[in-house]
Design an enzyme around this catalytic site. Structure first.
Site, PDB file in Angstrom:
ATOM      1  CB  SER A  19      87.457  29.897   8.448  1.00  0.00           C
ATOM      2  OG  SER A  19      86.063  29.659   8.034  1.00  0.00           O
TER       3      SER A  19
ATOM      4  CD  GLN B 210      87.623  33.214  10.958  1.00  0.00           C
ATOM      5  OE1 GLN B 210      87.167  32.530  10.232  1.00  0.00           O
ATOM      6  NE2 GLN B 210      86.463  33.762  11.733  1.00  0.00           N
TER       7      GLN B 210
ATOM      8  CG  HIS C  35      85.149  36.967 -39.603  1.00  0.00           C
ATOM      9  ND1 HIS C  35      85.038  35.728 -39.606  1.00  0.00           N
ATOM     10  CD2 HIS C  35      85.166  37.029 -38.352  1.00  0.00           C
ATOM     11  CE1 HIS C  35      84.535  35.120 -38.658  1.00  0.00           C
ATOM     12  NE2 HIS C  35      84.653  35.978 -37.837  1.00  0.00           N
TER      13      HIS C  35
ATOM     14  CD  GLN D  48      70.748  14.827  -1.795  1.00  0.00           C
ATOM     15  OE1 GLN D  48      72.126  14.710  -2.054  1.00  0.00           O
ATOM     16  NE2 GLN D  48      70.562  14.763  -0.585  1.00  0.00           N
TER      17      GLN D  48
ATOM     18  CD  GLU E  86      87.682  33.324   5.044  1.00  0.00           C
ATOM     19  OE1 GLU E  86      86.283  33.227   4.920  1.00  0.00           O
ATOM     20  OE2 GLU E  86      88.160  32.523   5.618  1.00  0.00           O
ATOM     21  CG  HIS E  87      88.353  36.745   7.837  1.00  0.00           C
ATOM     22  ND1 HIS E  87      88.217  35.278   7.833  1.00  0.00           N
ATOM     23  CD2 HIS E  87      87.165  37.093   7.571  1.00  0.00           C
ATOM     24  CE1 HIS E  87      86.997  34.933   7.653  1.00  0.00           C
ATOM     25  NE2 HIS E  87      86.466  36.149   7.289  1.00  0.00           N
TER      26      HIS E  87
ATOM     27  CG  ASN F 286      78.680  18.121   2.670  1.00  0.00           C
ATOM     28  OD1 ASN F 286      78.613  18.137   1.444  1.00  0.00           O
ATOM     29  ND2 ASN F 286      78.076  17.411   3.240  1.00  0.00           N
TER      30      ASN F 286
END
Length: 445
Positions: free
Chosen positions: A251, A273, A434, A205, A341-342, A228
């Site tokens: 992660s 992580q 054109h 929402q 990611e890392h 989430n």
């Protein structure tokens, strides 16, 4: 065994020399976020309702899901004086840490703005035709901040500060407050980061309110921030009506180590992580089998001392891996295939190996550079691509809150030359208007 102790956690051990290694690695990396049909249907209904009924729908869903009853959306907005009070009431040491982190994040993104093509430019050709690019910030951005147990003030800083540095005129933050409980540290972070308005709403929402606008909450141009499964599904659905940053997966951390770092340090980096959630991924690549055994022993020894040990154990056993490689060169090749990611390069000469890395959200160089420093206060953004999307995407940055417009000003002389080229190509494509549009300008000159 004490009630608080755990049995040894099972961790995958792989060896790149094994003929079945490629398949085994694919199995480790396999993760299908998928789209839960029930969640997607529920989100679609919520979004349609918010689009149709605006404030009234948001109020109803907030009461249903967060158990917060309010007579109006105005009652769910936190005033600037309340944000200021949240900052003033912080324990001095915590406030100092939050302000220090914010200052470093701001300094990094100010530098990024200068270095990453964030300024307009133009050039003039010999006939007087001017070409260029105009860079402008977005007008209004929405930041989604998780509430409840997953409330992270660091995420407020990482999402709001680059938007402010980019020049965004208005930043609106939404944060759910289940049961009406507010996280004062999150509100203090909003004040430090320069957030303009804060609403205590969340879920699909809140995403709908930001995307479509209501009588109280104006429509934004882009929505950023984690959430989430319902928030992720909502962001996916509203993309196109508004921009979004990314749909983040679990992660990830990948550590490349040459065996010279204290194994306790590496084990704890893997935990950093794994403690996020059971689907987080922690992987070690190392050419030294004895060292890998030391890291595994450290994992078993240190696990019981961790408050989130059940989550860590589930993550390590379900999606973790300790991988023996031929050498550091091969470790870098595998790292590029994983596109984490890392990525920590914990080695004697990390720069040597970082030159070989092409795909990673953030690269942490040297044994003193723990990933957690990047999460909180080093300066670079901690909103990073996951699930191998580092192959084609980048960390959140100032550039995500800007857009670029092409500038074209054709001189009379330029119209003669360009018009003939354009007309010829337009006739080739069968687009008469054109062609004539270009011809009028050079035929009448």
């Amino acid at each position: 065994m004490n009630a608080t102790e755990m049995e040894n956690v099972s961790i995958r051990r792989l060896d790149s020399s094994d003929p079945r290694f490629a398949q085994a690695l694919r199995e480790v990396l396999a993760f299908e976020a998928g789209e839960d049909e029930a969640i997607d249907r529920a989100v679609a209904q919520i979004l349609a309702d918010v689009k149709d009924r605006g404030d009234a729908a948001v109020l109803e869903y907030t009461q249903r899901f967060d158990r917060v009853e309010a007579a109006s959306m105005g009652a769910l907005e936190i005033s600037q004086s309340e944000l200021e009070a949240a900052l003033e009431d912080l324990e001095p040491k915590r406030r100092a840490a939050l302000e220090a982190a914010a200052a470093r994040v701001r300094a990094y993104h100010e530098k990024q703005k200068i270095e990453c093509g964030s300024h307009s430019w133009e050039y003039t050709e010999a006939d007087g035709t001017m070409l260029g690019q105009k860079v402008t910030p977005l007008d209004r951005v929405g930041i989604y901040v998780p509430g409840g147990k997953a409330a992270y003030p660091s995420s407020v800083l990482m999402n709001a500060i680059p938007a402010r540095v980019a020049g965004v005129k208005e930043i609106i933050m939404v944060v759910p407050t289940p049961g009406g409980v507010r996280n004062e540290l999150v509100l203090a972070a909003a004040q430090i980061a320069g957030v303009d308005r804060v609403f205590t709403i969340g879920g699909a929402q809140a995403v709908g309110a930001l995307a479509y606008g209501t009588a109280t909450l104006p429509q934004v141009d882009k929505i950023v921030g984690p959430g989430n499964a319902y928030v992720a599904a909502a962001k996916r659905r509203v993309f196109g009506t508004v921009g979004i940053d990314m749909i983040a997966g679990p992660s990830e951390i990948l550590v490349i180590c040459d065996g010279t770092t204290d194994p306790d340090w590496v084990a704890m980096d893997l935990f950093s992580q794994a403690e996020h959630d059971e689907l987080a991924q922690s992987i070690l690549l190392c050419p030294d089998a004895d060292y890998i055994a030391q890291v595994e022993a450290s994992i078993q020894r240190q696990l019981d001392s961790m408050p989130r040990r059940e989550v860590i154990a589930a993550s390590i056993s379900g999606r973790g891996a300790l991988i023996k490689v031929r050498d550091m060169e091969e470790a870098c090749e595998i790292a590029n295939a994983i596109a984490p990611e890392h990525l920590e390069i914990s080695a004697e000469n990390p720069r040597q190996w970082s030159e070989k890395i092409r795909h990673a959200g953030a690269i942490f160089l040297g044994r003193y550079t723990s990933e957690s420093l990047g999460d909180y206060c080093a300066g670079p953004n901690h909103v990073l691509p996951t699930s191998r999307t580092a192959r084609f995407s980048s960390p959140l940055g100032v550039y995500d809150f800007q857009k670029r417009s092409s500038l074209i000003e054709v001189s009379e002389g330029g119209a003669q030359m360009l018009g003939q080229i354009a007309a010829e190509l337009a006739y080739g494509e069968g687009l008469q208007a054109h062609a004539r549009s270009a011809e009028y300008r050079f035929k009448r000159s």
